[in-house]
Structure formats: C-alpha cells, structure tokens
Design an enzyme around this catalytic site. Sequence first.
Site, PDB file in Angstrom:
ATOM      1  N   ASP A 156      57.544 103.352  93.105  1.00 56.93           N
ATOM      2  CA  ASP A 156      56.290 103.856  92.526  1.00 56.93           C
ATOM      3  C   ASP A 156      56.016 103.197  91.178  1.00 56.93           C
ATOM      4  OD1 ASP A 156      55.651 105.513  94.618  1.00 56.93           O
ATOM      5  OD2 ASP A 156      56.333 107.352  93.657  1.00 56.93           O
TER       6      ASP A 156
ATOM      7  N   GLU B 174      55.453  99.633  98.729  1.00 55.36           N
ATOM      8  CA  GLU B 174      56.380  99.046  99.689  1.00 55.36           C
ATOM      9  C   GLU B 174      56.957  97.736  99.158  1.00 55.36           C
ATOM     10  OE1 GLU B 174      57.398 100.702 102.196  1.00 55.36           O
ATOM     11  OE2 GLU B 174      55.944 102.311 101.945  1.00 55.36           O
TER      12      GLU B 174
END
Length: 427
Positions: A374, A289
């Site tokens: 990611d 996040e």
Amino acid sequence: MPTDALTPATTSPGTFATLVIIALLAHYFIERWLLNRHLAHVAAHRDAVPAPFDASIPLADHQRAADYTLAKGQLGKIEAAVGLIVTALILFGGLSRLWTLTAPLADMPVLREVALLALFSAITGLIGIPFSYYSTFHIEEKFGFNKTTRATFWADLVKGTLLSAALMLPLAALVFWLMRSAGSLWWLYAWLVFIGFQLLMLAIYPTFIAPIFNKFSPLDAGDTRSAIEALLKRADFTSNGLFVMDGSKRSAHGNAYFTGFGRAKRIVFFDTLLERLSTSEIVAVLAHELGHFKRKHIVKRIVFIALASLAFMAALAWVLPQPWLYSSFGFPTDTGAASPGVALLLFSLALPPLLFWVAPLASAYSRKHEFEADSYAAEVASRDDLIAALTKLYKDNANTLTPDPIYSAYHHSHPPAMIRIAHLQQG
C-alpha cells in the site's frame, strides 16, 4: 548413533497419538471460539456503518456484508466439525484400512503408495464437494455473487481433478521412488524436485493451466491501457502482457493479480474489476500489486516456502524409521522400511494440527507485506484513488468492515478495512 538413541522418550505410540488428538481438539475448539467471537462481533455492529465509511458505504450494503459473513461463518462451523471427524477417522484407522485395500499392488510398492494417495485424495475431495456446492449455489447465489452454472461447476470439478491427478500423482511417484532408492540424502533430492516443480508451475501456469478454466483476452487499447503502461514505465516493470479474465463467468467478485515467474509474468484483471473502478482507481490497485514485486515479497515467499519444505523433508527423514509414527495410527511398526510413502502421508496429516499455532504469525507477516505494498502504491500512484478503490471493493465484494480483532489477527492475510484505510491516510 543408533536410530533409537535419537527417539525422544515422549514419543511412544500412545504418547504421540494422544498428542495428535489433543492438538486436533485444541485446534478445533480454538477455531470455534474465534469464529464465534467473529460472528458475534459482526452481528453486534451490523446496524451502524463505521465512521470512516459512513459517507461512502450505505447502511444496506454494510448489512448485506454482515449477513454474508454470518452465512459463510455458519457453513464454516459445519465444515470444521466435519473436517475434525474426517481427519480423526483417516488418521486413526482409516488410512491403514485404505492401505489394506491396496494390498493387491504389493509387488509394485511405488504404485501402491500412489494408489493410497489417490484413494485418500478422492475421499477427502468427495467430502468437500457438498460444501463447495452449497457455498456456490446457496450462499453466493443468495447474495448475488454467483454467476456459475451447474454445468460449469461440475466441468471445473472434473477438469481440476484430472489436472491435479496428472500433475501430482507423477510427482508423488517420483518422491516415493527417491525415498526408497536415493540413499540417506533422499530428502534433499526430494526437496530439490519439489522446488523445481513449484518453479515450473509458476512458469507454465499463465499460459497452459489458467486458460483451461478461464478465457484471457488482451486488454484493449484506450485510456486505461495507456495509464497502466505509464505506471509500468514509472515503476520500471516489464511483463508478458496485460490481460482481462472472464471472471464474470463464475462470480461477481472482482480482483486483479500478477501471475507467472520471470519473463512469463502477466498482469491479469477480472472483467468485473474493470467494470467497477475508474481508470485512476485501477492504476492504484495495480500499483499495490506492483508493490509486492518491488518490495521483494514474491521472492521472500518463495524463499520461505523453500525453507519450510526443506525443514519438512528433513523432519520426515528423521521420523521415517521411528516405529511410533506407524503404530500410533494402526500400521505395523516396520512400515517405514518397506513403504516410506506411507510415512510421508502420515506425517503430512499429523503435522498440521501440531503447528496450527503458527497461523497468526504467518498472517501477521502477510499483513506487513500488504502495508508495504500500500505504501508503495501511494508513492507511484494516488493514495486517494487507492482508498476509493478499496472502499468500492469492500462494498461490492461484501467484505465486512467490522471483523473481530482477535479473529482477524489470527486469520486475515490482509489488514482489516479500517486499519488499512487509516494506515493509508496517515501515509
């Protein structure tokens, strides 16, 4: 230059109405074809766990995810068919009849347009309730996800409706007034109002709106909080607090997210997520996040929304005086001059079917951001922990591991499980 000179020859009332009908039907049948492909693909791979997950996800959980996907898909077919019928009925005669019902407010034109919006929203909202109810108390209940009581369901519905009315109707009234009173640049002023409203919502949502529906508690001191604070320090990220949301009050699904804007940013964890993941896995999920912020994805999305809404307002300003917009849908050709708010509603309804082909482009852009987030998480946390966390979330949330590739490319904002894990492993 006269307005008529700007009107394309192809935009006669019959031509435009036909174009919208074709777009509605094309959108529906393409979506139906995609969904059928997706459900058939999931069913065909129901009895074998894909190789990357065969050691971590039991066959029973994989089959449960497939059955959950199939159940949601069948409901989606019905909802899409109803949506097509409702949209067609509203566009081709329904909205003009609602406009007639508001005739007693003709001496108060802005109020009349707000009343039309309220009636339209009430009708579409009521039609959606049975689908939401069935999804919550049949599908989610059957697969063990629903924790919502019927009292909470109806309370949320009432609170959401009242909140939407309190926020959106005054905003609509202001925009309708600008359309009528702000001269030829009304669309620019209306756009500025819209952007200001969006930024205001980002700022006040965490502290004023979200607590209306959920309880937020500070994350307790301990190993998890210490590990998270260490990550935030490494990433040079400041927030307005770490909070736990009582997601288990409504659902067994787990998640984590950032909310707010500027100094009002908060990090929120579902309590269900904290219960399922280890500390290192929670840190890895949070790192993902954080990647959205560090790679400027939030800013890019805000800019995209701003540019798209500006284009919408400019297009609306052009279409406002065009008689074919109104005659195509049962309104007098001069409706725009006296009731510009009607133009906004009609244009908002007619445009999405014409632009449905943009969806896969938006999905691809979103998936690109997910890959980047990611990669950032793998840099500041543990790649293996993120893979382990994602695998647990796929299993616990019953996310199918075998979506149809074409359906996924069109619809999914996140990469499919196998592609996402492979991307992380290749690093």
